[in-house]
Write a protein that holds these residues in place. Structure first.
Motif, PDB file in Angstrom:
ATOM      1  N   LEU A   1      79.347  29.839  35.457  1.00 15.71           N
ATOM      2  CA  LEU A   1      80.114  29.441  36.640  1.00 15.71           C
ATOM      3  C   LEU A   1      80.023  27.945  36.898  1.00 15.71           C
ATOM      4  O   LEU A   1      81.006  27.314  37.300  1.00 15.71           O
ATOM      5  CB  LEU A   1      79.650  30.233  37.864  1.00 15.71           C
ATOM      6  N   LYS A   2      78.855  27.350  36.652  1.00 20.34           N
ATOM      7  CA  LYS A   2      78.706  25.902  36.821  1.00 20.34           C
ATOM      8  C   LYS A   2      79.580  25.149  35.820  1.00 20.34           C
ATOM      9  O   LYS A   2      80.185  24.129  36.149  1.00 20.34           O
ATOM     10  CB  LYS A   2      77.240  25.482  36.687  1.00 20.34           C
ATOM     11  N   ALA A   3      79.648  25.651  34.595  1.00 21.75           N
ATOM     12  CA  ALA A   3      80.504  25.024  33.589  1.00 21.75           C
ATOM     13  C   ALA A   3      81.970  25.136  34.000  1.00 21.75           C
ATOM     14  O   ALA A   3      82.744  24.179  33.879  1.00 21.75           O
ATOM     15  CB  ALA A   3      80.283  25.666  32.224  1.00 21.75           C
ATOM     16  N   LEU A   4      82.353  26.309  34.512  1.00 21.14           N
ATOM     17  CA  LEU A   4      83.721  26.512  34.983  1.00 21.14           C
ATOM     18  C   LEU A   4      84.025  25.591  36.168  1.00 21.14           C
ATOM     19  O   LEU A   4      85.097  25.003  36.251  1.00 21.14           O
ATOM     20  CB  LEU A   4      83.928  27.977  35.385  1.00 21.14           C
ATOM     21  N   LYS A   5      83.053  25.445  37.068  1.00 21.09           N
ATOM     22  CA  LYS A   5      83.214  24.556  38.223  1.00 21.09           C
ATOM     23  C   LYS A   5      83.440  23.114  37.766  1.00 21.09           C
ATOM     24  O   LYS A   5      84.337  22.429  38.256  1.00 21.09           O
ATOM     25  CB  LYS A   5      81.978  24.639  39.122  1.00 21.09           C
ATOM     26  N   GLU A   6      82.642  22.663  36.810  1.00 18.84           N
ATOM     27  CA  GLU A   6      82.777  21.295  36.306  1.00 18.84           C
ATOM     28  C   GLU A   6      84.142  21.089  35.649  1.00 18.84           C
ATOM     29  O   GLU A   6      84.810  20.083  35.866  1.00 18.84           O
ATOM     30  CB  GLU A   6      81.661  20.987  35.306  1.00 18.84           C
ATOM     31  N   GLU A   7      84.565  22.059  34.853  1.00 23.02           N
ATOM     32  CA  GLU A   7      85.870  21.978  34.193  1.00 23.02           C
ATOM     33  C   GLU A   7      86.995  21.946  35.230  1.00 23.02           C
ATOM     34  O   GLU A   7      87.921  21.147  35.125  1.00 23.02           O
ATOM     35  CB  GLU A   7      86.046  23.192  33.271  1.00 23.02           C
ATOM     36  N   THR A   8      86.889  22.776  36.247  1.00 22.30           N
ATOM     37  CA  THR A   8      87.895  22.813  37.308  1.00 22.30           C
ATOM     38  C   THR A   8      87.921  21.504  38.086  1.00 22.30           C
ATOM     39  O   THR A   8      88.994  20.969  38.391  1.00 22.30           O
ATOM     40  CB  THR A   8      87.631  23.997  38.261  1.00 22.30           C
ATOM     41  N   GLU A   9      86.735  20.965  38.398  1.00 22.19           N
ATOM     42  CA  GLU A   9      86.670  19.689  39.113  1.00 22.19           C
ATOM     43  C   GLU A   9      87.290  18.566  38.297  1.00 22.19           C
ATOM     44  O   GLU A   9      87.980  17.701  38.839  1.00 22.19           O
ATOM     45  CB  GLU A   9      85.220  19.355  39.484  1.00 22.19           C
ATOM     46  N   ASN A  10      87.085  18.577  36.980  1.00 24.26           N
ATOM     47  CA  ASN A  10      87.700  17.572  36.111  1.00 24.26           C
ATOM     48  C   ASN A  10      89.218  17.703  36.111  1.00 24.26           C
ATOM     49  O   ASN A  10      89.928  16.694  36.144  1.00 24.26           O
ATOM     50  CB  ASN A  10      87.146  17.662  34.691  1.00 24.26           C
ATOM     51  N   GLU A  11      89.713  18.928  36.079  1.00 22.52           N
ATOM     52  CA  GLU A  11      91.158  19.154  36.133  1.00 22.52           C
ATOM     53  C   GLU A  11      91.729  18.680  37.463  1.00 22.52           C
ATOM     54  O   GLU A  11      92.804  18.082  37.512  1.00 22.52           O
ATOM     55  CB  GLU A  11      91.478  20.628  35.898  1.00 22.52           C
ATOM     56  N   LEU A  12      91.008  18.951  38.561  1.00 23.28           N
ATOM     57  CA  LEU A  12      91.444  18.491  39.886  1.00 23.28           C
ATOM     58  C   LEU A  12      91.544  16.968  39.926  1.00 23.28           C
ATOM     59  O   LEU A  12      92.522  16.413  40.426  1.00 23.28           O
ATOM     60  CB  LEU A  12      90.472  18.966  40.971  1.00 23.28           C
ATOM     61  N   LYS A  13      90.523  16.296  39.391  1.00 27.95           N
ATOM     62  CA  LYS A  13      90.523  14.832  39.374  1.00 27.95           C
ATOM     63  C   LYS A  13      91.682  14.292  38.553  1.00 27.95           C
ATOM     64  O   LYS A  13      92.314  13.302  38.933  1.00 27.95           O
ATOM     65  CB  LYS A  13      89.189  14.305  38.836  1.00 27.95           C
ATOM     66  N   ASP A  14      91.975  14.935  37.418  1.00 27.22           N
ATOM     67  CA  ASP A  14      93.107  14.509  36.594  1.00 27.22           C
ATOM     68  C   ASP A  14      94.420  14.619  37.354  1.00 27.22           C
ATOM     69  O   ASP A  14      95.254  13.712  37.327  1.00 27.22           O
ATOM     70  CB  ASP A  14      93.190  15.341  35.304  1.00 27.22           C
ATOM     71  N   ILE A  15      94.614  15.738  38.051  1.00 26.65           N
ATOM     72  CA  ILE A  15      95.843  15.938  38.818  1.00 26.65           C
ATOM     73  C   ILE A  15      95.920  14.939  39.966  1.00 26.65           C
ATOM     74  O   ILE A  15      96.980  14.352  40.223  1.00 26.65           O
ATOM     75  CB  ILE A  15      95.944  17.391  39.320  1.00 26.65           C
ATOM     76  N   GLU A  16      94.796  14.695  40.646  1.00 26.19           N
ATOM     77  CA  GLU A  16      94.779  13.710  41.725  1.00 26.19           C
ATOM     78  C   GLU A  16      95.136  12.325  41.191  1.00 26.19           C
ATOM     79  O   GLU A  16      95.897  11.585  41.829  1.00 26.19           O
ATOM     80  CB  GLU A  16      93.415  13.676  42.417  1.00 26.19           C
ATOM     81  N   ARG A  17      94.609  11.964  40.010  1.00 24.72           N
ATOM     82  CA  ARG A  17      94.944  10.663  39.413  1.00 24.72           C
ATOM     83  C   ARG A  17      96.441  10.565  39.117  1.00 24.72           C
ATOM     84  O   ARG A  17      97.046   9.510  39.307  1.00 24.72           O
ATOM     85  CB  ARG A  17      94.130  10.430  38.141  1.00 24.72           C
TER      86      ARG A  17
END
Length: 93
Positions: A18-34
């Motif tokens: 779940l932590k790995a999934l959270k990190e991957e999701t947070e990275n995707e969120l940051k990419d979309i925000e950028r």
């Protein structure tokens, strides 16, 4: 709740997953925000309204007190101890 060592290991593995999934999701969120920020900057706008969202990307300021100076000189006028920081904030409502 008492769990056995085997169940504990299972929970640890689930937590890691779940932590790995959270990190991957947070990275995707940051990419979309950028990408959204890039759109706003490239078009020179600070507000955009779509069918489903109001998007703003504007400067925001924050004033804080310098605690060290405040403890050295306890006066009524706190202006000399203020620090103002300005940065952009992305909001999608």
């Amino acid at each position: 709740m008492c769990i056995k060592k085997v169940e504990l290991e299972s929970k640890v593995q689930e937590l890691r997953s779940l932590k790995a999934l959270k990190e991957e999701t947070e990275n995707e969120l940051k990419d979309i925000e950028r990408e959204i920020i890039s759109y706003m900057v490239e078009n020179g706008i600070d507000t955009e309204i779509t069918d489903t969202a109001k998007i703003t990307y504007k400067p925001q300021s924050r004033t804080t007190l310098d605690k060290e100076k405040l403890t050295e000189i306890l006066g009524d006028d706190l202006k000399p101890f203020e620090k103002t920081t300005t940065y952009n904030v992305l909001r999608v409502k």
